[in-house]
Design a protein around this motif. Structure first.
Motif, PDB file in Angstrom:
ATOM      1  N   CYS A 470       0.861  -1.185   0.000  1.00 49.75           N
ATOM      2  CA  CYS A 470       0.000   0.000   0.000  1.00 49.75           C
ATOM      3  C   CYS A 470       0.891   1.227   0.000  1.00 49.75           C
ATOM      4  CB  CYS A 470      -0.911  -0.004   1.228  1.00 49.75           C
ATOM      5  SG  CYS A 470      -1.979   1.460   1.330  1.00 49.75           S
ATOM      6  N   LEU A 471       0.771   2.044  -1.023  1.00 46.22           N
ATOM      7  CA  LEU A 471       1.564   3.272  -1.112  1.00 46.22           C
ATOM      8  C   LEU A 471       0.839   4.456  -0.482  1.00 46.22           C
ATOM      9  CD1 LEU A 471       2.833   3.002  -4.810  1.00 46.22           C
ATOM     10  CD2 LEU A 471       4.012   2.283  -2.726  1.00 46.22           C
ATOM     11  N   LYS A 472      -0.486   4.388  -0.447  1.00 46.44           N
ATOM     12  CA  LYS A 472      -1.289   5.489   0.095  1.00 46.44           C
ATOM     13  C   LYS A 472      -2.637   4.952   0.544  1.00 46.44           C
ATOM     14  CE  LYS A 472      -3.522   9.829  -1.251  1.00 46.44           C
ATOM     15  NZ  LYS A 472      -4.832   9.321  -0.771  1.00 46.44           N
ATOM     16  N   THR A 473      -3.046   5.337   1.734  1.00 48.18           N
ATOM     17  CA  THR A 473      -4.350   4.897   2.227  1.00 48.18           C
ATOM     18  C   THR A 473      -5.451   5.787   1.686  1.00 48.18           C
ATOM     19  OG1 THR A 473      -4.109   6.263   4.211  1.00 48.18           O
ATOM     20  CG2 THR A 473      -3.350   3.972   4.351  1.00 48.18           C
ATOM     21  N   ALA A 492      -0.533  12.102 -10.118  1.00 47.17           N
ATOM     22  CA  ALA A 492      -1.927  12.475 -10.346  1.00 47.17           C
ATOM     23  C   ALA A 492      -2.679  12.649  -9.030  1.00 47.17           C
ATOM     24  CB  ALA A 492      -2.615  11.428 -11.216  1.00 47.17           C
ATOM     25  N   LEU A 493      -2.410  11.796  -8.057  1.00 44.35           N
ATOM     26  CA  LEU A 493      -3.070  11.899  -6.755  1.00 44.35           C
ATOM     27  C   LEU A 493      -2.691  13.190  -6.046  1.00 44.35           C
ATOM     28  CD1 LEU A 493      -2.797   8.206  -5.510  1.00 44.35           C
ATOM     29  CD2 LEU A 493      -4.886   9.443  -6.117  1.00 44.35           C
ATOM     30  N   ALA A 494      -1.466  13.668  -6.297  1.00 41.70           N
ATOM     31  CA  ALA A 494      -1.036  14.927  -5.693  1.00 41.70           C
ATOM     32  C   ALA A 494      -1.747  16.125  -6.302  1.00 41.70           C
ATOM     33  CB  ALA A 494       0.477  15.084  -5.849  1.00 41.70           C
ATOM     34  N   GLU A 495      -2.310  15.951  -7.510  1.00 41.56           N
ATOM     35  CA  GLU A 495      -2.973  17.051  -8.210  1.00 41.56           C
ATOM     36  C   GLU A 495      -4.493  17.009  -8.110  1.00 41.56           C
ATOM     37  OE1 GLU A 495      -1.786  17.278 -12.267  1.00 41.56           O
ATOM     38  OE2 GLU A 495       0.361  17.392 -11.824  1.00 41.56           O
ATOM     39  N   CYS A 496      -5.061  15.868  -7.704  1.00 39.95           N
ATOM     40  CA  CYS A 496      -6.516  15.721  -7.764  1.00 39.95           C
ATOM     41  C   CYS A 496      -7.191  16.303  -6.527  1.00 39.95           C
ATOM     42  CB  CYS A 496      -6.895  14.255  -7.925  1.00 39.95           C
ATOM     43  SG  CYS A 496      -6.762  13.280  -6.418  1.00 39.95           S
ATOM     44  N   ASN A 497      -8.512  16.494  -6.627  1.00 45.87           N
ATOM     45  CA  ASN A 497      -9.305  16.931  -5.481  1.00 45.87           C
ATOM     46  C   ASN A 497      -9.603  15.729  -4.590  1.00 45.87           C
ATOM     47  OD1 ASN A 497      -9.480  19.529  -6.643  1.00 45.87           O
ATOM     48  ND2 ASN A 497     -11.238  18.892  -7.888  1.00 45.87           N
ATOM     49  N   ASN A 498      -9.743  15.952  -3.315  1.00 47.96           N
ATOM     50  CA  ASN A 498     -10.119  14.904  -2.354  1.00 47.96           C
ATOM     51  C   ASN A 498      -9.216  13.670  -2.431  1.00 47.96           C
ATOM     52  OD1 ASN A 498     -12.425  16.467  -1.599  1.00 47.96           O
ATOM     53  ND2 ASN A 498     -13.476  15.694  -3.421  1.00 47.96           N
ATOM     54  N   PRO A 499      -7.887  13.832  -2.428  1.00 48.12           N
ATOM     55  CA  PRO A 499      -7.010  12.661  -2.523  1.00 48.12           C
ATOM     56  C   PRO A 499      -7.153  11.725  -1.327  1.00 48.12           C
ATOM     57  CG  PRO A 499      -5.755  14.613  -1.908  1.00 48.12           C
ATOM     58  CD  PRO A 499      -7.115  15.088  -2.289  1.00 48.12           C
ATOM     59  N   GLU A 500      -7.685  12.263  -0.214  1.00 50.78           N
ATOM     60  CA  GLU A 500      -7.810  11.420   0.976  1.00 50.78           C
ATOM     61  C   GLU A 500      -8.795  10.272   0.776  1.00 50.78           C
ATOM     62  OE1 GLU A 500     -10.842  14.654   1.162  1.00 50.78           O
ATOM     63  OE2 GLU A 500      -8.679  14.586   0.775  1.00 50.78           O
ATOM     64  N   THR A 501      -9.630  10.366  -0.257  1.00 55.70           N
ATOM     65  CA  THR A 501     -10.612   9.306  -0.480  1.00 55.70           C
ATOM     66  C   THR A 501     -10.054   8.155  -1.327  1.00 55.70           C
ATOM     67  OG1 THR A 501     -11.506  10.306  -2.487  1.00 55.70           O
ATOM     68  CG2 THR A 501     -12.463  11.021  -0.387  1.00 55.70           C
ATOM     69  N   ILE A 502      -8.839   8.348  -1.839  1.00 53.55           N
ATOM     70  CA  ILE A 502      -8.306   7.387  -2.812  1.00 53.55           C
ATOM     71  C   ILE A 502      -7.060   6.702  -2.265  1.00 53.55           C
ATOM     72  CG2 ILE A 502      -7.403   7.088  -5.140  1.00 53.55           C
ATOM     73  CD1 ILE A 502      -9.014   9.517  -5.980  1.00 53.55           C
ATOM     74  N   ALA A 503      -7.086   5.382  -2.261  1.00 55.63           N
ATOM     75  CA  ALA A 503      -5.930   4.580  -1.852  1.00 55.63           C
ATOM     76  C   ALA A 503      -5.159   4.139  -3.103  1.00 55.63           C
ATOM     77  CB  ALA A 503      -6.381   3.362  -1.064  1.00 55.63           C
ATOM     78  N   HIS A 504      -3.864   3.876  -2.917  1.00 57.70           N
ATOM     79  CA  HIS A 504      -3.020   3.453  -4.036  1.00 57.70           C
ATOM     80  C   HIS A 504      -2.195   2.248  -3.610  1.00 57.70           C
ATOM     81  CE1 HIS A 504       0.492   4.502  -7.026  1.00 57.70           C
ATOM     82  NE2 HIS A 504      -0.195   3.433  -7.391  1.00 57.70           N
ATOM     83  N   TYR A 505      -2.285   1.184  -4.397  1.00 55.15           N
ATOM     84  CA  TYR A 505      -1.559  -0.056  -4.120  1.00 55.15           C
ATOM     85  C   TYR A 505      -0.643  -0.398  -5.299  1.00 55.15           C
ATOM     86  CZ  TYR A 505      -4.942  -0.773  -0.354  1.00 55.15           C
ATOM     87  OH  TYR A 505      -5.709  -0.635   0.781  1.00 55.15           O
TER      88      TYR A 505
END
Length: 595
Positions: A470-473, A492-505
């Motif tokens: 998991c790279l980001k919760t 892309a996650l650093a640029e998007c709105n509401n990144p806290e809602t998106i996890a990255h694996y």
């Protein structure tokens, strides 16, 4: 010099209006035209400069496009394109929306066969010749132009073997310049050298023994000799073979003196030939160099390690090992099938073999990967350089099918590192006693860690086979990536709105998948998005869908990757935009998901 002759030539019919005495001027102008355009637009240079006289002579003597001309590989076809109604658009060569850097049937009637990989010209031209005979067209000519590196490939010999027992009207022109991209290797190269030096009497000529009417070697830059021989051969029926000797890069001193560098030199000064060097300070390393330097370091410490490449020592960076430990690093020439089975043979004897083949070229050895390696479960380490979108070389060179065509093979591990350190660690892990073959796929170009050389050759880490991380919760949507495309997702996650809602694996192991973590992800998230730089049909995303279906999950799963079409040429950024896997497209998608 007379007025510009090339300006009045739109097609070979115009060329044939000239006298033979005017052809050297056309050659000089054509060379300069190519140099002027490629110096600014980039592309393959040396190969086309070396066959200028041959190109002009073939179109002058033969009635193209009615007579069929097949180029092998296509690196050398720039002069051909310019003389065949593409002079005015040649500046678009290899650019998005422009003409292809290789012959392409859809582009011109003069491009009789699409090429990009080597050694297909003889078989293709023979097929055309047999078809013409069956249709009753006994006067049509069929010409295959092949280089001394390409003719050493098994498929070229298969074509020669068949042609020699037919009465098909085929002419094979061997362009012998002793180099492909890197210098030609092998016993056939030595034979051709001895022929050029007059050390092999004609009665011992191996081509004549295959029932070809053989002539040569002749100077491929000598117009009178070329045209005289081509006119003679035009009148002879059956299989014919013309051996010509040329200089790659002819007409540009630097290209003649440094043929490897000027195969595709990038931008350079058209007047002096000096290459415009790009500033490389503080840049991340090329992935190929991470491979090359790491395998050299490992080989110094482990005498069982062997490196193999089919004709790409510079492009793969195996050259580092070849220079220092030549007895354990092999360039086997353009022979991917042989490279794979050679590696398998070595593996049976306990050797640790890194077989470095561009992703697009491994397709040529698919049977050997299945039967000779995977079926016997031999732990060959396949290092697939140029995986994913490669840019301006286009559809013939994109390494986008490897995940799909390898994932179906039992016993085979598939790994895609996210960055340079991950690549280095899997190369280390692979030589610690893996019981299965493994394919490690990594892209063309540079990595993402500018300080890699500072950390280089630190204590290697042993990677757990099959593990994802998991790279980001996140709370709502899970993004699953494999390989370096994951870095686009991070940006892309650093640029998007509401990144806290998106996890990255990160799933570096495409096979075996981390089933435990995947089960948890499918349990915790309703929406899953997979991102890969391979084809969406049968790829990483398909593997996720298969697991979800087999385990009765009904999540919303969206697959992003290369669509079900052949992707043309352009920059990697442009092609990623087309496939909607660039940073901006992903950021827009993630912003929508985060609402």
């Amino acid at each position: 010099m007379k007025s510009n002759l090339l300006s009045n030539i739109q097609n070979p019919a115009d060329l044939r209006l000239l006298t033979e005495a005017e052809l050297p001027q056309v050659a000089q102008e054509l060379r300069q035209f190519i140099i002027d355009v490629v110096s600014v637009k980039e592309g393959h240079l040396g190969a086309s400069l070396g066959v200028i006289e041959l190109t002009i002579a073939l179109h002058y003597v033969f009635n193209t496009p009615d007579d069929l001309l097949v180029w092998d590989v296509g690196h050398q076809a720039y002069g051909h394109k310019i003389l065949t109604e593409r002079k005015e658009i040649f500046h678009t060569n290899r650019q998005i929306g422009g003409i292809s850097g290789f012959p392409k049937r859809a582009e011109s009637i003069y491009d009789t066969f699409g090429v990009g990989h080597s050694s297909t010209s003889i078989s293709a031209a023979l097929g055309m010749a047999i078809a013409s005979k069956l249709k009753g067209d006994t006067n049509k000519q069929h010409i295959a132009v092949i280089g001394d590196a390409s003719i050493a490939s098994g498929m070229a010999f298969e074509g020669l073997n068949h042609a020699g027992v037919t009465d098909a009207n085929i002419l094979v022109v061997l362009n012998d310049n002793a180099i492909g991209i890197d210098p030609s290797v092998g016993a056939l190269k030595q034979y051709l050298t001895s022929v050029k030096n007059g050390k092999n009497p004609k009665q011992n000529n191996m081509i004549k023994s295959l029932n070809f009417d053989y002539t040569g070697p002749i100077d491929g830059h000598d117009f009178p000799a070329l045209i005289k021989e081509l006119k003679r051969l035009k009148k002879i029926k059956g299989p014919k073979f013309l051996h010509i000797v040329t200089t790659k890069g002819k007409g540009l001193q630097q290209a003649e003196e440094n043929q490897v560098k000027y195969h595709a030199p990038g931008k350079f000064d058209a007047a002096t030939g000096e290459i415009h060097l790009k500033a490389e300070e503080n840049l991340p390393p090329k992935y190929q160099d991470v491979f090359g330097l790491t395998i050299l370091d490992l080989a110094r410490k482990n005498e069982k390690i062997i490196g193999i490449t089919p004709a790409m020592p510079s492009g793969s960076s195996l050259k580092f090992m070849m220079d220092e430990i030549p007895e354990r690093a092999f360039d086997v020439g353009i022979a991917e099938q042989h490279a794979v089975t050679l590696a398998a043979g070595m593996a049976t004897q306990g050797m640790i073999v890194y077989c470095n083949i561009y992703s697009t070229f491994l397709q040529r050895a698919y049977d050997q990967v299945i039967h000779d390696v995977a079926l016997q479960n031999l732990p060959v380490i396949f290092c697939l350089d140029r995986a994913g979108l490669v840019g301006e070389d286009g559809a013939t060179h994109h390494g986008v099918f490897d995940i799909a065509y390898l994932r179906a093979i039992p016993n085979l591990i598939i790994y895609a590192p996210r960055n340079e350190i991950a690549l280095q660690n899997i190369l280390y892990t692979a030589q610690l006693g893996l019981k299965n073959p493994i394919a490690i796929r990594y892209p063309r170009g540079r990595g993402v860690l500018p300080n890699w050389e500072v950390e280089n050759f630190r204590q290697y880490e042993n990677i757990k086979i099959g593990a994802a991380t998991c790279l980001k919760t996140g709370t709502k949507t899970a993004i699953l990536t494999t390989g370096t495309i994951g870095n686009n997702v991070t940006l892309a996650l650093a640029e998007c709105n509401n990144p806290e809602t998106i996890a990255h694996y990160d799933f570096p192991f495409i096979k075996p998948l981390d089933f435990k973590l995947l089960n948890n992800i499918l349990t915790d998230f309703n929406t899953i998005i997979t991102v890969e730089d391979g084809t969406i049909n049968g790829g990483f995303g398909s593997a996720i869908l298969e697991f979800a279906a087999a385990n009765n999950f009904n999540n919303s799963i969206q697959i992003l990757g290369i669509p079900d079409t052949f992707i043309e040429h352009g920059t990697v950024d442009q092609l990623q935009q087309f496939c909607k896997i660039d940073v901006k497209s992903l950021a827009n998608l993630f912003s929508y998901q985060g609402k």
